[in-house]
Design an enzyme around this catalytic site. Structure first.
Site, PDB file in Angstrom:
ATOM      1  CG  PHE A 242      31.748  44.692  34.977  1.00 43.03           C
ATOM      2  CD1 PHE A 242      33.112  44.784  34.753  1.00 43.03           C
ATOM      3  CD2 PHE A 242      31.166  45.586  35.878  1.00 43.03           C
ATOM      4  CE1 PHE A 242      33.884  45.742  35.409  1.00 43.03           C
ATOM      5  CE2 PHE A 242      31.931  46.548  36.537  1.00 43.03           C
ATOM      6  CZ  PHE A 242      33.289  46.626  36.301  1.00 43.03           C
ATOM      7  CD  GLU A 243      26.863  41.237  39.889  1.00 39.05           C
ATOM      8  OE1 GLU A 243      27.312  40.308  40.601  1.00 39.05           O
ATOM      9  OE2 GLU A 243      25.685  41.593  39.893  1.00 39.05           O
ATOM     10  CB  VAL A 244      33.059  46.235  41.209  1.00 37.74           C
ATOM     11  CG1 VAL A 244      33.929  46.480  42.443  1.00 37.74           C
ATOM     12  CG2 VAL A 244      33.940  45.932  39.994  1.00 37.74           C
TER      13      VAL A 244
END
Ligand code: GDP
Ligand code: MN
Length: 345
Positions: A242-244
């Site tokens: 998960f990365e934004v």
């Protein structure tokens, strides 16, 4: 206080229509590296994210593969969203094992890793994947005019309704990187990552940010007993499935120099450096730590770990529970370590 942050822009529907010419969307894409064989797991992830968030905002999806996507893959994924889907092949020069990697040394080193129980030690594509995610994905021609991305893997879950534009939140609040889960890593996968990092810093002290999180990276107090760290690195990292994030950070000179140094050192192949610790060290050293955001409101699972908020907007996970796997996995959580140095951000 687990709801959405205050002061965020609420959706004004038609400006977020998939084909709106005059759109409120910022310059961003959902992004997935995925194999054709994982199409059903990818669609499962898409269904969760579309239901909880993207069906309101219609950000495009960009899929990457080291080989051409099948018609089946394209058909099934496009059917899971109203938004535009892009299907991209990774250029050979971004995926091929670099010329300076010595085959014999790779064979010998990974044999030792494998004996030590390191998962995927001998799977060369896993090493290629970690390297690509560390320092190459944002160089793909298809992303040259894109700033923000949200990384999504096949077979992950999203549990909470999110009613604000996550990318706009990042932009408006001057954030670079958003995460949900932080974990300690297996030291055997990266014994020389920190020594190489120290060597890099000695050559490039000018790259260290004045508001860095070096003390988080080198913390020793809160390590679980079974994890002695890796030659000075606590191994605590943002779990990067998960990365934004803002790709302009990866494109900046400090991170670019750092990645090139690591790439030359060979540890993506002779060890099993993950993109999660590499991204995390890069952020901890070269970025202002106040620009790193914990998305406490995004309910998320990648087996075996969860981020599960306490909110009526969430369903399908147990509030606060990190894992429903074995008890020892609870020791992998290093969020307290992050909060200790940086606060809740
Ligand atoms: P893990 O989460 O560390 O166990 O690693 P995964 O097997 O989930 O791989 C991470 C991501 O990279 C997933 O989205 C995979 O679909 C993708 N991936 C890994 N290896 C390859 C590969 O060789 N080709 C392609 N196209 N995708 C890959
Ligand atoms: Mn995965």
């Amino acid at each position: 206080p687990t709801g959405e942050p205050e002061g965020v822009l609420v959706r004004t529907s038609d400006r977020y229509a998939p084909d709106a010419a005059d759109t409120d969307r910022v310059n961003a894409t959902l992004l997935a590296l995925v194999r054709n064989s994982e199409v059903d797991e990818m669609v499962s992830s898409m269904n969760d994210l579309e239901r909880t968030w993207n069906s309101k905002f219609n950000y495009p999806w960009t899929f990457f593969n080291d080989e051409p996507f099948s018609e089946e893959f394209k058909k099934k994924t496009q059917a899971a969203t109203k938004a535009k889907c892009n299907y991209e092949i990774i250029p050979k020069e971004h995926w091929t094992v670099p010329s300076w990697i010595d085959q014999q040394l790779y064979d010998e080193s990974t044999a030792i890793l494998e004996k030590g129980g390191v998962q995927y030690a001998k799977m060369v594509s896993y090493h290629q994947m970690c390297r690509w995610n560390s320092g190459l994905f944002y160089k793909h021609p298809a992303l040259q005019n894109t700033k923000w991305y949200w990384r999504v893997e096949p077979k992950v879950h999203f549990f909470c309704d999110i009613d604000y534009d996550i990318f706009r939140y990042m932009q408006d609040n001057n954030k670079t990187y958003g995460f949900t889960i932080t974990l300690y890593d297996e030291p055997k996968t990266l014994p020389t990552l920190w020594p190489e990092t120290v060597r890099f810093l000695a050559d490039h002290p000018e790259h260290l940010h004045t508001n860095n999180a070096l003390n988080w990276l080198t913390d020793s107090e809160r390590r679980p007993a079974h994890n002695k760290g890796a030659q000075g690195y606590s191994t605590c990292h943002f779990w990067s499935n998960f990365e934004v994030a803002d790709m302009d950070f990866w494109r900046s000179k400090p991170y670019e120099d750092y990645f090139n140094h690591l790439d030359r050192a060979g540890g993506f192949f002779y060890e099993r450096w993950g993109d999660a610790p590499v991204h995390s060290i890069g952020l901890g050293l070269f970025e202002d730590k106040s620009k790193i955001h914990w998305f406490r409101d995004i309910g998320y699972q990648h087996i075996p770990f969860f981020n599960c908020p306490n909110s009526p907007k969430c369903s399908g996970c147990v509030t606060g529970r990190l894992t429903d796997g074995e008890a020892f996995l609870h020791h992998e959580d290093c969020r307290p370590n992050w909060f200790k140095y940086v606060g809740l951000g």
